[in-house]
Design a protein around this motif. Structure first.
Motif: not given
Ligand code: MG
Length: 376
Positions: A166-168, A227-229, A252-254, A302-304
């Motif tokens: 899981l990711k939160f 992620e994205e710190p 990298g999602e942005a 990938p971001h989804n």
């Molecule tokens: Mg994210």
């Protein structure tokens, strides 16, 4: 075959009373491309829908400031890479990244959908064929201030998709140290050591010092990745962090285009890159970014978190990538995820099955489009 028409739909679930912003996933831009032979392709991007619609519908300015419709109507939709490069060049003055690439992503996905239907094969076949029939999924959920409730969300998310990871992330995570440490401690305690747990800071930590100290304190909870710190383009801080902490760093999602990912991978040195196919430049650009990830020994996950179109495009890409064995799976309650695609691919026992229908394999319910189209 020629592109006969392009329709762009701006969709949103109206924000709650008194609010001007919608929650992530509660708006989206869809593109419907119809050819003179009657084949229809669908694409999506996650951007500001009003701007996306404008990029297609506006009058063309000078030779580097084109409207996308003016570039595409009458073209052969099967010339996907040529059209991608034409769009990139002819929007260069206002484009290169951000919204112009978001708009190009949507149309690129629609063109791959058309090509698959034209050749009567799934998109992954056009990308070189598939390495796998199933792709492992991890679930994503957004925490709340009350940690007991957040733990309940985690347990429910785990059951929903049969995940083992899981990711939160999203506010309130990232806003203060006490919450950040406590929510991870409680989630780890509730989930046990056999469930993978990742945290998404979503660029909220304000500076490098905060990121370093917070990541050091979280190391004991054995996160899969953070992620994205840092701010998406603060590549030097990413690099400094990566040399100081044991936990893997992702991002990298942005970002958009292989050019930005080239800088990101070479300078920031993340372990994991997370392009979003509806924003990074579409399937054409995702293929290039994947090659770059292989060259730089980065894992591409990938971001989804959008509609069934994003989900399907992501699956076709990963199926055709040598190391494309893991992906995010949205648990969004948005109608654009739950209702728009009648063929929505479900995560069952922690895996999605790669669809074999021609094109992306989506079946769009246009009543959902009619219901949520908005104007301004
Ligand atoms: Mg994210």
């Amino acid at each position: 075959m020629k592109i006969a028409s392009i329709e762009v739909f701006a969709l949103r679930v109206p924000p709650e009373d008194g609010k001007i912003e919608v929650e992530w996933g509660m708006d989206c831009s869809l593109v419907k491309v119809t050819t003179d032979t009657g084949i229809v392709g669908w694409g999506e991007t996650d951007s500001n829908p009003a701007i996306i619609k404008t990029i297609f519908d506006m009058p063309t300015s000078h030779y580097l400031s084109y409207s996308l419709k003016d570039l595409l109507i009458g073209e052969n939709p099967l010339d996907i890479e040529r059209l991608w490069n034409k769009m990139y060049l002819k929007t260069l003055h206002y484009g290169r990244s951000g919204v112009a690439i978001h708009a190009i992503s949507a149309i690129d996905i629609a063109l791959w959908d058309i090509a698959g239907k034209f050749y009567n094969v799934p998109v992954y076949q056009l990308l070189g064929g598939k390495y796998r029939d199933k792709i492992k999924t991890y679930g994503t959920f957004i925490p709340v201030e009350d940690i007991d409730t957040t733990v309940e969300y985690a347990k429910r998310a785990l059951e929903d998709g049969g995940f083992d990871t899981l990711k939160f992330g999203g506010e309130p995570f990232g806003l203060n140290e006490k919450y950040d440490i406590e929510v991870v401690r409680r989630l780890r305690e509730a989930l046990g050591d056999d469930i993978g747990l990742a945290a998404d800071v979503s660029k909220i930590w304000p500076d490098y010092g905060t990121a370093l100290s917070r990541m050091k304190k979280l190391e004991q909870y054995n996160l899969e990745w953070v992620e994205e710190p840092c701010l998406a383009t603060d590549y030097d801080s990413y690099k400094r962090l990566a040399s100081q902490v044991k936990t893997k760093i992702s991002g990298g999602e942005a970002l958009a285009t292989v050019r930005e990912f080239n800088d990101f991978m070479r300078i920031a040195q993340p372990s994991i890159v997370q392009p979003d196919v509806t924003n990074c430049g579409g399937i054409t650009e995702m293929k290039r970014i994947n090659m770059l990830a292989e060259l730089n020994s980065c894992k591409l996950i990938p971001h989804n978190y959008g509609s069934g179109i994003l989900l399907a495009a992501t699956i076709h890409c990963l199926a055709s990538f040598q190391h494309g064995d893991t992906m995010e799976y949205s648990n969004s309650m948005s109608p654009f995820f739950r209702e728009l695609d009648r063929n929505l691919v479900r995560s069952i026992d922690g895996y999605v099955t790669v669809p074999d229908r021609p094109g992306l394999g989506v079946d769009i319910d246009e009543d959902v489009i009619k219901k949520y189209t908005y104007t301004w």
